[in-house]
Design a protein around this motif. Structure first.
Motif: not given
Length: 182
Positions: A43-51, A53-63, A174-182
């Protein structure tokens, strides 16, 4: 004497049975603990991977948004400069900014999801269309001393509105993908 041997034999067998039972209970308990620890580690490994992934996505979107901002600045400069911001032969800053958006979009494609990539593609397409429109309008005959914005005010205002709408659509996707509702 037989009674003594029988008592000794019974005592030995009961001690052996108790030791076996204790060992079995201990082994089962250890097995349960190890299974739980393995589950927690997974579970910790899955959570680390998800975190990650979210960081990579956020960086890609911000870039991507940053590259879009740079391209918008170049396009604005072309709208505001007299002569339509005609490119210097061999180098066009607006084109270079467009290429940067294209490269940033590649990361958005890789990181996904498909819904965000589709909206990013719409942003990229609108930027490319505005760039082509500016070049075409700049080639039209007219007073080269007057900025494109003043010669084609409706087109300029429409381009600004298209930019704004596409940017909002991208952020909304992007917001829902990153877990932001609004």
């Amino acid at each position: 004497m037989q009674d003594t041997v029988a008592v000794a034999l019974i005592t030995s067998l009961s001690t052996l049975a108790a030791a076996t039972l204790t060992g079995l209970v201990g082994a089962l308990s250890t097995r349960r603990q190890l299974a739980h620890q393995l589950t927690v580690a997974r579970q910790e490994s899955v959570e680390r991977w998800a975190t990650r992934r979210d960081e990579l996505r956020r960086d890609a979107y911000v870039g991507f948004l940053g590259a879009c901002d740079q391209a918008y600045r170049q396009l604005d400069r072309r709208w505001l400069e007299p002569g339509g911001g005609e490119p210097v032969p061999g180098f066009d800053e607006a084109y270079a900014a467009m290429r940067a958006v294209d490269e940033a979009y590649n990361l958005v494609l890789l990181e996904g999801p498909a819904e965000v990539a589709a909206v990013g593609r719409a942003v990229l397409t609108s930027l490319t269309a505005e760039h082509a429109d500016q070049r075409r309008l700049g080639d039209e005959p007219g007073d080269r001393g007057v900025p494109l914005r003043d010669r084609h005010r409706e087109r300029w205002l429409a381009a600004i509105e298209v930019r704004t709408n596409h940017r909002i659509s991208f952020v909304d996707a992007v917001r829902p993908v990153l877990g932001h509702d609004g």
